[in-house]
Design a protein around this motif. Structure first.
Motif, PDB file in Angstrom:
ATOM      1  N   ASP A 103       0.824  -1.208   0.000  1.00 12.92           N
ATOM      2  CA  ASP A 103       0.000   0.000   0.000  1.00 12.92           C
ATOM      3  C   ASP A 103       0.857   1.256   0.000  1.00 12.92           C
ATOM      4  O   ASP A 103       0.559   2.237  -0.708  1.00 12.92           O
ATOM      5  N   ASP A 104       1.907   1.266   0.830  1.00 10.13           N
ATOM      6  CA  ASP A 104       2.762   2.453   0.911  1.00 10.13           C
ATOM      7  C   ASP A 104       3.410   2.754  -0.432  1.00 10.13           C
ATOM      8  O   ASP A 104       3.583   3.924  -0.799  1.00 10.13           O
ATOM      9  N   ILE A 105       3.763   1.721  -1.160  1.00  5.72           N
ATOM     10  CA  ILE A 105       4.341   1.921  -2.491  1.00  5.72           C
ATOM     11  C   ILE A 105       3.294   2.471  -3.444  1.00  5.72           C
ATOM     12  O   ILE A 105       3.525   3.456  -4.161  1.00  5.72           O
ATOM     13  N   MET A 106       2.110   1.855  -3.468  1.00  8.33           N
ATOM     14  CA  MET A 106       1.058   2.289  -4.384  1.00  8.33           C
ATOM     15  C   MET A 106       0.602   3.712  -4.093  1.00  8.33           C
ATOM     16  O   MET A 106       0.316   4.486  -5.008  1.00  8.33           O
ATOM     17  N   ASP A 107       0.536   4.058  -2.807  1.00  7.89           N
ATOM     18  CA  ASP A 107       0.047   5.386  -2.427  1.00  7.89           C
ATOM     19  C   ASP A 107       1.153   6.432  -2.384  1.00  7.89           C
ATOM     20  O   ASP A 107       0.870   7.619  -2.203  1.00  7.89           O
ATOM     21  N   ASP A 109       3.287   6.751   0.011  1.00 11.24           N
ATOM     22  CA  ASP A 109       3.446   7.204   1.402  1.00 11.24           C
ATOM     23  C   ASP A 109       4.884   6.941   1.857  1.00 11.24           C
ATOM     24  O   ASP A 109       5.329   5.792   1.905  1.00 11.24           O
ATOM     25  N   ALA A 110       5.573   7.995   2.227  1.00 15.38           N
ATOM     26  CA  ALA A 110       6.997   7.881   2.574  1.00 15.38           C
ATOM     27  C   ALA A 110       7.234   7.464   4.011  1.00 15.38           C
ATOM     28  O   ALA A 110       8.345   7.055   4.357  1.00 15.38           O
ATOM     29  N   THR A 111       6.227   7.611   4.869  1.00 15.63           N
ATOM     30  CA  THR A 111       6.407   7.256   6.275  1.00 15.63           C
ATOM     31  C   THR A 111       5.330   6.287   6.723  1.00 15.63           C
ATOM     32  O   THR A 111       4.221   6.262   6.188  1.00 15.63           O
ATOM     33  N   ARG A 112       5.672   5.513   7.713  1.00 16.38           N
ATOM     34  CA  ARG A 112       4.746   4.571   8.337  1.00 16.38           C
ATOM     35  C   ARG A 112       5.108   4.525   9.812  1.00 16.38           C
ATOM     36  O   ARG A 112       6.222   4.226  10.174  1.00 16.38           O
ATOM     37  N   ARG A 113       4.153   4.875  10.666  1.00 18.75           N
ATOM     38  CA  ARG A 113       4.368   4.899  12.117  1.00 18.75           C
ATOM     39  C   ARG A 113       5.591   5.728  12.506  1.00 18.75           C
ATOM     40  O   ARG A 113       6.451   5.311  13.266  1.00 18.75           O
ATOM     41  N   ARG A 114       5.652   6.910  11.898  1.00 11.54           N
ATOM     42  CA  ARG A 114       6.659   7.922  12.211  1.00 11.54           C
ATOM     43  C   ARG A 114       8.091   7.509  11.835  1.00 11.54           C
ATOM     44  O   ARG A 114       9.061   8.067  12.330  1.00 11.54           O
TER      45      ARG A 114
END
Length: 343
Positions: A103-107, A109-114
């Motif tokens: 999901d982080d790749i598709m969206d 999103d550069a961060t996950r849980r800070r």
């Protein structure tokens, strides 16, 4: 040991339940991850908050462990020891981690849980590989259980729904906020049940399956988890617009700046009071105005009302089942905690 009769003891709080289940599952989860290729295992451990890039031990914030708790409680609700649900808990936690990596790749999103997301820390290709490995490990974990074929079928069904939900979510981004091609609240409900609810329902159903529950109970727990998933997603949507950044780890109005088709926005767009909302959403500098208009048009209230309705539906399913009393109470406590968090 408490001297109070069990009927008079206060039920454990939801955070206590989550903590108990995490402690029960963590050794088996770590053992499973340890079977992977060392580099892939490091990326997996990083995603769980267990290590830094390079493998140095860490105690970074991890997830709440909702899915693994539902698996353990599903087994206990069937009258089995919680340890019977541990393979199910491991499998759903691995699948959840796999879905987040992708999901982080598709969206983007550069961060996950800070922390930097796995794809930012290790690279896109390695993150895809790690996600694939986690998915394969989840199937292997379930296949090795006595109820392997039935359990793998349940997981396969949930994964098919998860992919459908993710596909719809990605397609929503290209659709307009207004006009005949706009995303409707009903379409969003279906997407949320697939993307978020399918794995929550699967977690409880898998735990119950490995705990020896009959098929009607397994199906009802799956349905209750799906309702919980929709409620969970709706609360996330509210927090994504009005949540405290110190709690959510996200900037105020982040979802609005990213023009996400969240339920409060979609519900508000159905009101004549929100006729100017599309133009506000098109301007990054007007997110505060957009948030105020969404609330004025009833978007926030609609999302919370839907979340409460879904929680009530899940609770009704649980109360109709002949579940072990302790686990049933803990499941209901978990419902209230997850829907009421930080609002």
């Amino acid at each position: 040991m408490s001297t109070l009769p069990s009927a008079l003891q206060a039920p454990p709080s939801a955070p206590d339940v989550l903590g108990r289940c995490r402690e029960l599952v963590r050794p088996a989860l770590a053992e499973a991850v340890g079977r992977l290729h060392p580099w892939v295992a490091e990326m997996a451990a990083y995603s769980f908050g267990w290590c830094e890039v390079g493998g140095a031990p860490a105690a970074a914030p991890g997830g709440k462990g909702v899915r693994q708790a539902l698996a353990v409680l599903g087994a206990e609700a069937a009258g089995a020891d919680g340890r019977a649900g541990v393979p199910a808990a491991v499998a759903v936690e691995l699948v959840h981690a796999f879905s987040l990596l992708h999901d982080d790749i598709m969206d983007g999103d550069a961060t996950r849980r800070r922390r930097p997301a796995v794809w930012k820390a290790y690279g896109t290709g390695p993150a895809v590989l790690a996600g694939d490995a986690l998915f394969a490990l989840a199937v292997e974990t379930l296949a090795a259980t006595p109820g392997g074929p039935r359990a793998v079928r349940l997981l396969s069904t949930a994964l098919a729904d998860l992919v459908r939900g993710q596909a719809d979510d990605l397609l929503f981004a290209a659709r307009p906020f207004a006009g005949p091609e706009r995303v409707t609240p009903e379409e969003y409900r279906v997407m949320a049940e697939h993307k978020t609810g399918a794995l929550l329902g699967c977690a409880a159903a898998l735990g119950a399956t490995l705990g020896g529950a009959p098929e009607p109970a397994v199906a009802a727990l799956d349905r209750a988890g799906r309702h919980l998933g929709v409620a969970f997603q709706l609360v996330d949507d509210v927090l994504g617009i009005w949540g405290d950044p110190a709690v959510t780890g996200k900037p105020v109005g982040g979802d609005l700046r990213e023009r996400k088709k969240t339920f409060p926005v979609l519900a508000a767009l159905g009101s004549p009071a929100a006729r100017h909302l599309p133009e506000l959403l098109a301007c990054d500098a007007r997110t505060e105005e957009a948030a105020a208009l969404i609330e004025e048009a009833g978007g926030r209230a609609a999302a919370l009302a839907e979340a409460r309705a879904r929680t009530a539906a899940a609770r009704a399913l649980l109360t109709e089942l002949p579940l072990a009393a302790g686990a049933a109470g803990e499941l209901c406590a978990l419902l209230d905690f997850l829907v009421g968090r930080d609002l």
